[in-house]
Scaffold this motif. Sequence first.
Motif, PDB file in Angstrom:
ATOM      1  N   LEU A  22      -4.107 -12.118   6.641  1.00 20.00           N
ATOM      2  CA  LEU A  22      -2.969 -11.383   7.195  1.00 20.00           C
ATOM      3  C   LEU A  22      -1.638 -12.039   6.804  1.00 20.00           C
ATOM      4  O   LEU A  22      -0.665 -11.340   6.505  1.00 20.00           O
ATOM      5  N   GLU A  23      -1.587 -13.356   6.769  1.00 16.98           N
ATOM      6  CA  GLU A  23      -0.361 -14.048   6.377  1.00 16.98           C
ATOM      7  C   GLU A  23      -0.009 -13.775   4.918  1.00 16.98           C
ATOM      8  O   GLU A  23       1.167 -13.587   4.577  1.00 16.98           O
ATOM      9  N   ARG A  24      -1.015 -13.740   4.053  1.00 14.60           N
ATOM     10  CA  ARG A  24      -0.771 -13.436   2.637  1.00 14.60           C
ATOM     11  C   ARG A  24      -0.330 -11.984   2.491  1.00 14.60           C
ATOM     12  O   ARG A  24       0.532 -11.669   1.668  1.00 14.60           O
ATOM     13  N   ALA A  25      -0.907 -11.089   3.286  1.00  9.49           N
ATOM     14  CA  ALA A  25      -0.494  -9.682   3.260  1.00  9.49           C
ATOM     15  C   ALA A  25       0.977  -9.569   3.658  1.00  9.49           C
ATOM     16  O   ALA A  25       1.739  -8.818   3.038  1.00  9.49           O
ATOM     17  N   GLU A  26       1.389 -10.310   4.666  1.00 12.44           N
ATOM     18  CA  GLU A  26       2.788 -10.287   5.080  1.00 12.44           C
ATOM     19  C   GLU A  26       3.700 -10.788   3.960  1.00 12.44           C
ATOM     20  O   GLU A  26       4.746 -10.197   3.688  1.00 12.44           O
ATOM     21  N   TYR A  27       3.288 -11.843   3.292  1.00 12.63           N
ATOM     22  CA  TYR A  27       4.081 -12.379   2.183  1.00 12.63           C
ATOM     23  C   TYR A  27       4.232 -11.324   1.083  1.00 12.63           C
ATOM     24  O   TYR A  27       5.320 -11.126   0.546  1.00 12.63           O
ATOM     25  N   MET A  28       3.140 -10.645   0.761  1.00  7.96           N
ATOM     26  CA  MET A  28       3.187  -9.601  -0.265  1.00  7.96           C
ATOM     27  C   MET A  28       4.143  -8.480   0.129  1.00  7.96           C
ATOM     28  O   MET A  28       4.940  -8.017  -0.678  1.00  7.96           O
ATOM     29  N   ILE A  29       4.058  -8.039   1.364  1.00  5.91           N
ATOM     30  CA  ILE A  29       4.912  -6.942   1.836  1.00  5.91           C
ATOM     31  C   ILE A  29       6.384  -7.346   1.752  1.00  5.91           C
ATOM     32  O   ILE A  29       7.232  -6.569   1.344  1.00  5.91           O
ATOM     33  N   ARG A  30       6.682  -8.568   2.116  1.00  5.54           N
ATOM     34  CA  ARG A  30       8.067  -9.025   2.118  1.00  5.54           C
ATOM     35  C   ARG A  30       8.617  -9.316   0.723  1.00  5.54           C
ATOM     36  O   ARG A  30       9.770  -9.014   0.438  1.00  5.54           O
ATOM     37  N   TYR A  31       7.806  -9.904  -0.162  1.00  6.91           N
ATOM     38  CA  TYR A  31       8.361 -10.481  -1.381  1.00  6.91           C
ATOM     39  C   TYR A  31       7.809  -9.953  -2.709  1.00  6.91           C
ATOM     40  O   TYR A  31       8.344 -10.323  -3.756  1.00  6.91           O
ATOM     41  N   SER A  32       6.789  -9.142  -2.704  1.00  8.23           N
ATOM     42  CA  SER A  32       6.238  -8.679  -3.980  1.00  8.23           C
ATOM     43  C   SER A  32       7.256  -7.817  -4.725  1.00  8.23           C
ATOM     44  O   SER A  32       7.957  -7.001  -4.134  1.00  8.23           O
ATOM     45  N   HIS A  33       7.315  -8.013  -6.033  1.00 10.13           N
ATOM     46  CA  HIS A  33       8.228  -7.236  -6.869  1.00 10.13           C
ATOM     47  C   HIS A  33       7.555  -5.994  -7.434  1.00 10.13           C
ATOM     48  O   HIS A  33       8.224  -5.157  -8.033  1.00 10.13           O
ATOM     49  N   GLU A  34       6.243  -5.881  -7.252  1.00  8.69           N
ATOM     50  CA  GLU A  34       5.531  -4.723  -7.786  1.00  8.69           C
ATOM     51  C   GLU A  34       5.365  -3.688  -6.669  1.00  8.69           C
ATOM     52  O   GLU A  34       4.523  -3.811  -5.796  1.00  8.69           O
ATOM     53  N   ARG A  35       6.220  -2.669  -6.734  1.00 12.87           N
ATOM     54  CA  ARG A  35       6.246  -1.628  -5.702  1.00 12.87           C
ATOM     55  C   ARG A  35       6.262  -0.258  -6.352  1.00 12.87           C
ATOM     56  O   ARG A  35       6.883  -0.060  -7.386  1.00 12.87           O
ATOM     57  N   TYR A  36       5.586   0.676  -5.684  1.00 13.99           N
ATOM     58  CA  TYR A  36       5.484   2.039  -6.181  1.00 13.99           C
ATOM     59  C   TYR A  36       5.679   3.013  -5.037  1.00 13.99           C
ATOM     60  O   TYR A  36       5.580   2.644  -3.865  1.00 13.99           O
ATOM     61  N   PHE A  37       5.910   4.258  -5.401  1.00 14.00           N
ATOM     62  CA  PHE A  37       5.879   5.354  -4.442  1.00 14.00           C
ATOM     63  C   PHE A  37       4.720   6.248  -4.858  1.00 14.00           C
ATOM     64  O   PHE A  37       4.627   6.650  -6.018  1.00 14.00           O
ATOM     65  N   ASP A  38       3.824   6.553  -3.925  1.00 12.98           N
ATOM     66  CA  ASP A  38       2.671   7.414  -4.186  1.00 12.98           C
ATOM     67  C   ASP A  38       3.085   8.844  -3.866  1.00 12.98           C
ATOM     68  O   ASP A  38       3.317   9.184  -2.706  1.00 12.98           O
ATOM     69  N   VAL A  39       3.181   9.679  -4.900  1.00 11.68           N
ATOM     70  CA  VAL A  39       3.660  11.051  -4.705  1.00 11.68           C
ATOM     71  C   VAL A  39       2.626  11.929  -4.004  1.00 11.68           C
ATOM     72  O   VAL A  39       2.977  12.987  -3.488  1.00 11.68           O
ATOM     73  N   ASP A  40       1.359  11.505  -3.957  1.00  6.95           N
ATOM     74  CA  ASP A  40       0.341  12.279  -3.236  1.00  6.95           C
ATOM     75  C   ASP A  40       0.364  12.013  -1.735  1.00  6.95           C
ATOM     76  O   ASP A  40       0.248  12.929  -0.932  1.00  6.95           O
ATOM     77  N   SER A  41       0.502  10.748  -1.358  1.00  4.48           N
ATOM     78  CA  SER A  41       0.472  10.402   0.068  1.00  4.48           C
ATOM     79  C   SER A  41       1.867  10.255   0.665  1.00  4.48           C
ATOM     80  O   SER A  41       1.989  10.113   1.879  1.00  4.48           O
ATOM     81  N   TYR A  42       2.911  10.279  -0.189  1.00  6.92           N
ATOM     82  CA  TYR A  42       4.299  10.078   0.247  1.00  6.92           C
ATOM     83  C   TYR A  42       4.482   8.738   0.946  1.00  6.92           C
ATOM     84  O   TYR A  42       5.242   8.623   1.897  1.00  6.92           O
ATOM     85  N   ARG A  43       3.769   7.722   0.445  1.00  6.84           N
ATOM     86  CA  ARG A  43       3.895   6.377   0.997  1.00  6.84           C
ATOM     87  C   ARG A  43       4.330   5.412  -0.082  1.00  6.84           C
ATOM     88  O   ARG A  43       4.069   5.604  -1.265  1.00  6.84           O
ATOM     89  N   LYS A  44       4.967   4.354   0.347  1.00  8.09           N
ATOM     90  CA  LYS A  44       5.290   3.274  -0.562  1.00  8.09           C
ATOM     91  C   LYS A  44       4.058   2.379  -0.685  1.00  8.09           C
ATOM     92  O   LYS A  44       3.254   2.276   0.244  1.00  8.09           O
TER      93      LYS A  44
END
Length: 91
Positions: A22-44
């Motif tokens: 969970l701590e690594r997941a939080e780090y990824m959410i806060r600091y990862s530079h690889e981000r997308y928008f999913d046009v099917d689910s309308y989620r980041k």
Amino acid sequence: MKMEIEWTNYFRDRCKQRCFDLERAEYMIRYSHERYFDVDSYRKIVVGSMHDRLVLIPYEEKDGIVTPVTIHATDRKQINFRTRSGRFVRL
């Protein structure tokens, strides 16, 4: 900008079932530079590595509050395919 993360019981259970930290997941959410928008689910989507695996975390964001939806392992081939097909749009 301060980001607040709202953890759901479902997300916590997914992390536990799939042996993700969970701590690594939080780090990824806060600091990862690889981000997308999913046009099917309308989620980041945020992508990063965890325990030598590539991990994808869809999340919703509203009023500065980020709510991770789920977490699962993926591979670069799947991400590249979704990017080329137009399903994922780089943020």
